[in-house]
Motif scaffolding. Structure first.
Motif, PDB file in Angstrom:
ATOM      1  N   SER A   1      38.696  26.987  36.686  1.00  0.00           N
ATOM      2  CA  SER A   1      39.924  26.500  36.173  1.00  0.00           C
ATOM      3  C   SER A   1      41.052  27.263  36.671  1.00  0.00           C
ATOM      4  N   VAL A   2      42.068  26.762  37.008  1.00  0.00           N
ATOM      5  CA  VAL A   2      43.636  27.627  37.089  1.00  0.00           C
ATOM      6  C   VAL A   2      44.707  26.799  36.406  1.00  0.00           C
ATOM      7  N   ARG A   3      45.795  27.419  36.473  1.00  0.00           N
ATOM      8  CA  ARG A   3      47.008  26.666  35.678  1.00  0.00           C
ATOM      9  C   ARG A   3      47.362  25.452  36.727  1.00  0.00           C
ATOM     10  N   ILE A   4      47.561  24.552  36.458  1.00  0.00           N
ATOM     11  CA  ILE A   4      47.937  23.121  37.376  1.00  0.00           C
ATOM     12  C   ILE A   4      48.923  23.620  38.473  1.00  0.00           C
TER      13      ILE A   4
ATOM     14  N   GLY B   1      44.726  33.968  38.532  1.00  0.00           N
ATOM     15  CA  GLY B   1      45.027  33.864  37.181  1.00  0.00           C
ATOM     16  C   GLY B   1      43.994  32.951  36.586  1.00  0.00           C
ATOM     17  N   GLY B   2      43.091  32.477  37.022  1.00  0.00           N
ATOM     18  CA  GLY B   2      42.198  31.569  36.700  1.00  0.00           C
ATOM     19  C   GLY B   2      40.750  31.984  35.887  1.00  0.00           C
ATOM     20  N   SER B   3      39.924  30.881  35.451  1.00  0.00           N
ATOM     21  CA  SER B   3      38.804  31.310  34.608  1.00  0.00           C
ATOM     22  C   SER B   3      37.664  30.840  35.371  1.00  0.00           C
TER      23      SER B   3
END
Lengths: 461, 461
Positions: free
Chosen positions: B341-344, B412-414
């Motif tokens: 995931s990342v920020r949209i 900056g993702g997961s």
């Protein structure tokens, strides 16, 4: 500076704003509680994350305790510095850092006042929905430290629900970037969540990324007058069933008395024992009809005796003032405050028991109740009888709080709904948390702050 | 039993269901990952909280590692027992314990399947909104262990948002009653939140009190066909602006290929490279008009090439099957899975970079993408080329995952959006969490599980 340790700090952080002015020590050394005499070593007002990190590293070397400090509007003594601590005030770190319209997030420094966050969101066509009366003075950092709730929890939840990311200076000075705005992130322990509500004892929150949402349709405000306590939860159920509630706030005749004495206009021709201010999503005829139906049902059942609708923004503000002005109107009397919660379903039994307890234990005292009934949260303010000495008054109230804590324990409630434990509620922590939980909390504290320098003595010793 | 330690356990917990049948060891010793060979010591199937406590106390005395086990539908190896552990399966603890209509909470044992929770809520006129394809097999306890997300996060958030209370057996066998259903509770560290997403490494969740909500108005489902990747986030923005989205799920042509091969009906006469299934709050003409306006706008802009609306429940289910059938249709091919995931807002850049990376690194591989675009969550499934040995395949994929982790770190993702770290993602934890965060996580682990017996080797060594 005349203190060698502070000279060392200044040498290490050139340009750090640091004060030992007695007026500053008194001002920054306490929150809205008035039970402790401020006695900090000094007050630091850092201007950057790097300065906060340097201060925390220095504090570890010198073994100086730190008291992180926001707007100091707390009522539990969480921001009191009475033992030679360095107050670490974030008030100069008060800027909006970034807005992202796609993520719908606002990144701010921790020292920004809540009201400035509201305004920044509004300017961008969005809403930061956590709200309460101290909005002009309290800061986001303090809101996070106590997981602040307030008047719209029934619709939007507590502060916790709106934190997409936190930047935190850890107990050793490291900078932690927790969750970084992600919506989904299942990569180990959520230290962001652990930090929220930890009252400055696990780290210093320096920045927060806040989620924003669409503004709701215009809310309608209604004031209800109730003849008795017994109907209160039924009125709540009748309104919740028919409407999208944004607030459901309760207060007593004594609370209204003080607000009117403080300048508010009386809402009804006659007095009633209990009142409710409720706000619901309006904007269409269906909501209006549903609100009227709820009101008429409660009137027919005898649960409500009178009511008034705020027909304009100004009228709504007047109704809200009756609720939001309570704390300010009581402040000059130096009230003793309880801030307790139970599950909503436990409210009727808990209210009955508490009412009996307070009537028995405070026969000569002015006891003022109000609260967020839709969240199971009750504020009890006890005013000292004229002429009673401070010490005697607080001592008496503490004894009653012990009984209240026992009642809470029986009903599965909390001794602190939204103000935190701080110094004030520390003696009663075990009414809400078990010995096993407290032992684990101590273990977490040791992992985050091995030298015990972050807001020591708050929450537990 | 032929193991003295197990004899001791049985003597201490008379009537405990315990098995060493090889078929049981193989069945309970692994989750949906297939990379490890199950080798537990035994499988315990306790029937009560007291039995779980007794097992944990015994494990501390005998220094036996425990693997808490739910529906074992995880994809990160979080429930694998390959090193002589005792599997602690909660599957017999699968009952609804209480429902409170005033609090709107459902209290369940941790082993209850998600689908049974959905049904229990529906029977009471309410909704438990967390949902995903594994609903029939996964359990609430496992959902809590990974803070499970799924297909309706865009509207309702992750599992975390719906947990009002947890009963947890701590590392020493103590029973913790965390938050007890309270809405407001600012009484120290929120250990409930810490427990959520901790993958069974901090305690054994035995009961949960879940918040329920009103069912939404009937949702409408639409399938969109997209000619290119570039328009994807624009389509999302166009729909989000006009509608209350309940789901916005993306998948590629390759994903559709597998689902159709698995028996689903082709939705369009011709193939398109990308698809979206979206569900929005409907039930009135305004929503219908807004949906059409969004669709037409995207068509005019060339972001969407075709579309179909589910006009009936059966049609909507058909459209949903195209998305929900993907994982099952891929399973026989033993895919290597990424769940990132990342920020949209970071999605467009991350998608472009990832597409280039995968095209370069997996030239001969069938790469199947799908995901929850509205949450910034992407699932990448890599299928082995025919004839490639397992070891070579996984080795190659691991090298690519390393590159993917570097890209995530930059954006900056997961590395794990919703499946947890477990065993599979452990080597990449440091792409998402800093060394300082990991050190604090280890400190928390030591405080909760000093003997290191709760799901050891998962998350970190």
């Amino acid at each position: 500076m005349t203190d060698a340790r502070l000279d060392c700090l200044l040498a290490r952080v050139p340009g750090l704003r640091l004060t030992r002015d007695p007026a500053d020590l008194a001002h920054y050394g306490r929150d809205w509680t008035r039970r402790w005499t401020p006695a900090p070593l000094a007050v630091a007002l850092p201007g950057s994350v790097e300065e906060v990190q340097a201060i925390v590293r220095w504090a570890n070397e010198e073994r100086i305790a730190l008291v992180p400090s926001g707007g100091r509007t707390g009522l539990s003594g969480g921001a009191v510095a009475a033992n030679g601590e360095l107050v670490l005030s974030l008030e100069r770190m008060n800027r909006v850092l970034a807005f992202d319209p796609v993520d719908r997030t606002l990144t701010v420094q921790a020292g920004i006042p809540l009201q400035a966050v509201h305004e920044a969101a509004r300017e961008r066509g969005l809403l930061y929905p956590v709200d309460f009366a101290a909005r002009g003075s309290c800061t986001i950092g303090g809101n996070i430290a106590t997981n602040a709730g307030g008047i719209r929890v029934i619709r939007y939840g507590n502060t916790r629900e709106w934190i997409a990311g936190l930047a935190v200076v850890a107990g050793n000075g490291d900078l932690l970037e927790l969750n970084r705005g992600l919506i989904k992130n299942s990569s180990g322990y959520d230290l962001r969540q652990l930090m929220i509500g930890s009252e400055g004892t696990l780290g210093v929150v320096v920045e927060a990324t806040l989620r924003l949402t669409d503004p709701p349709p215009p809310g309608n405000t209604m004031l209800l007058a109730l003849p008795s306590f017994e109907g209160l939860m039924r009125v709540f159920a009748a309104f919740r069933e028919r409407l999208t509630l944004q607030a459901f706030e309760f207060f007593t005749d004594r609370a209204l008395h003080h607000v009117i004495a403080h300048g508010a206009a009386a809402p009804f021709g006659q007095a009633h024992p209990f009142y409710v201010v409720t706000e619901y999503a309006g904007g269409d005829e269906a909501a209006e009809a549903a609100a009227l139906a709820a009101f008429e049902h409660c009137l027919e059942q005898g649960w409500v005796g009178d009511g008034v609708i705020g027909r304009s923004e100004a009228q709504a503000a007047q109704l809200w003032r009756l609720r939001e002005g309570i704390t300010e109107s009581l402040a000059p009397h130096k009230p003793y405050k309880n801030d307790v919660s139970v599950r909503i379903s436990a409210m009727p039994a808990f209210l009955a028991e508490t009412q009996a307890l307070l009537a028995r234990e405070y026969p000569r005292f002015d006891v003022v109740w109000f609260g967020h009934i839709g969240d199971g949260n009750l504020h009890i303010n006890v005013l000292p009888p004229p002429g009673m000495a401070d010490g005697e008054f607080v001592g008496h109230c503490e004894r009653v709080t012990k009984l209240l804590a026992e009642a809470l324990s029986r009903h599965g409630g909390s001794i602190s709904a939204e103000h935190g434990i701080g110094l004030v509620k520390k003696p009663y922590l075990d009414s809400t948390r078990s010995p096993a939980e407290i032992a684990l909390m101590r273990g977490v504290k040791r992992a985050f702050d091995p030298n015990g320098l972050l807001n020591p003595g708050k929450l537990f010793d």
